[in-house]
Design an enzyme around this catalytic site. Structure first.
Site, PDB file in Angstrom:
ATOM      1  N   ARG A  56       0.865  -1.182   0.000  1.00  0.00           N
ATOM      2  CA  ARG A  56       0.000   0.000   0.000  1.00  0.00           C
ATOM      3  C   ARG A  56       0.903   1.234   0.000  1.00  0.00           C
ATOM      4  O   ARG A  56       2.083   1.127   0.333  1.00  0.00           O
ATOM      5  CB  ARG A  56      -0.900   0.001   1.252  1.00  0.00           C
ATOM      6  CG  ARG A  56      -1.982  -1.071   1.205  1.00  0.00           C
ATOM      7  CD  ARG A  56      -2.811  -1.089   2.471  1.00  0.00           C
ATOM      8  NE  ARG A  56      -3.781  -2.179   2.444  1.00  0.00           N
ATOM      9  CZ  ARG A  56      -4.191  -2.847   3.511  1.00  0.00           C
ATOM     10  NH1 ARG A  56      -3.704  -2.561   4.702  1.00  0.00           N
ATOM     11  NH2 ARG A  56      -5.077  -3.814   3.406  1.00  0.00           N
ATOM     12  N   ARG A 149     -11.272   5.255   7.038  1.00  0.00           N
ATOM     13  CA  ARG A 149      -9.967   5.077   6.378  1.00  0.00           C
ATOM     14  C   ARG A 149     -10.033   5.391   4.884  1.00  0.00           C
ATOM     15  O   ARG A 149      -9.048   5.812   4.291  1.00  0.00           O
ATOM     16  CB  ARG A 149      -9.504   3.607   6.506  1.00  0.00           C
ATOM     17  CG  ARG A 149      -8.970   3.224   7.854  1.00  0.00           C
ATOM     18  CD  ARG A 149      -8.511   1.783   7.749  1.00  0.00           C
ATOM     19  NE  ARG A 149      -8.041   1.237   9.003  1.00  0.00           N
ATOM     20  CZ  ARG A 149      -7.629  -0.011   9.143  1.00  0.00           C
ATOM     21  NH1 ARG A 149      -7.636  -0.830   8.116  1.00  0.00           N
ATOM     22  NH2 ARG A 149      -7.202  -0.458  10.312  1.00  0.00           N
ATOM     23  N   ARG A 160     -14.344  -7.762   5.187  1.00  0.00           N
ATOM     24  CA  ARG A 160     -13.607  -7.538   6.442  1.00  0.00           C
ATOM     25  C   ARG A 160     -14.543  -7.607   7.653  1.00  0.00           C
ATOM     26  O   ARG A 160     -14.190  -8.151   8.695  1.00  0.00           O
ATOM     27  CB  ARG A 160     -12.889  -6.188   6.418  1.00  0.00           C
ATOM     28  CG  ARG A 160     -11.608  -6.192   5.601  1.00  0.00           C
ATOM     29  CD  ARG A 160     -10.806  -4.935   5.854  1.00  0.00           C
ATOM     30  NE  ARG A 160      -9.625  -4.884   5.013  1.00  0.00           N
ATOM     31  CZ  ARG A 160      -8.468  -5.458   5.296  1.00  0.00           C
ATOM     32  NH1 ARG A 160      -8.334  -6.154   6.402  1.00  0.00           N
ATOM     33  NH2 ARG A 160      -7.436  -5.341   4.481  1.00  0.00           N
TER      34      ARG A 160
END
Length: 211
Positions: A56, A149, A160
């Site tokens: 990332r 986020r 998730r």
């Protein structure tokens, strides 16, 4: 055969007792670990996991993860180079023996940041770490943290959350974790974490001072 061999290998691994951290994404585990590493940088060492996912923005190879191809990862698993490995969101993750040994050889407490599948795998070995679960106060809070986020697609986010629900249920089962910390307030959660690790921290400090 592999597990018996690996049990002997782990028994021979010298150094302080490792600490396994687990908890759903968004529970604040990374933030707590960063605070811990900053305050006790001469006591703890991070076990850098391997992964087949892409880095990332801002992540560094060898620091955040060892980024490898699926072929390299599978070959390492088959060769018995990993303590645990698991698949998450289509990517492989794993903890190598070498990563743990490198930390223990420096007389540091090795931190393993792994998912629930990895926790169950480690329980089959002779590693005998301290198991700590970091949990959010509720699923609603977790969802808000993940949405804030802005790094997930809706599909990825739902995946998730689904995994987090299972993790939270398993994490509360008796005997799975030695310490369960609900991260509602960061400073309070950090205080609980330090208290849980106090004995191990003092042991390492004592040895390092006398060496």
């Amino acid at each position: 055969m592999y597990m018996r061999y690996f049990s002997r290998l782990l028994s021979a691994m010298a150094g302080p007792r490792p600490v396994v951290f687990s908890g759903p994404s968004g529970a604040g585990k990374s933030t707590l670990l960063k605070k811990l590493m900053k305050e006790y940088e001469s006591v703890f060492g991070f076990s850098v996991s391997h992964t087949t996912r892409n880095p990332r923005p801002g992540e560094e190879n060898g620091k955040d993860y060892h980024y490898v191809t699926l072929e390299v990862m599978q070959a390492g698993i088959e060769n018995g180079e990993f303590i645990e490995s698991a698949e998450f969101s289509g990517n492989m993750y794993g903890t190598s023996k070498a990563a743990v040994q490198a930390v223990q050889a420096r007389n540091l407490i090795c931190i393993l940041d792994i998912d629930m599948q990895g926790v169950m795998n480690i329980k089959k070995t002779d590693l005998h770490p301290l198991y700590i679960s970091i949990q959010p106060p509720s699923m609603d809070v977790l969802e808000k943290r993940l949405r804030d986020r802005k790094t997930e697609s809706e599909e990825s986010l739902q995946k998730r959350l689904k995994i987090a629900t299972v993790d939270m249920e398993l994490g509360k089962e008796p005997g799975v974790f030695d310490v369960l910390i609900i991260n509602d307030n960061l400073e309070e959660a950090y205080g609980q974490l330090k208290h849980a690790l106090l004995e191990d921290v003092n042991k390492v400090k004592k040895v390092n001072m006398s060496s």
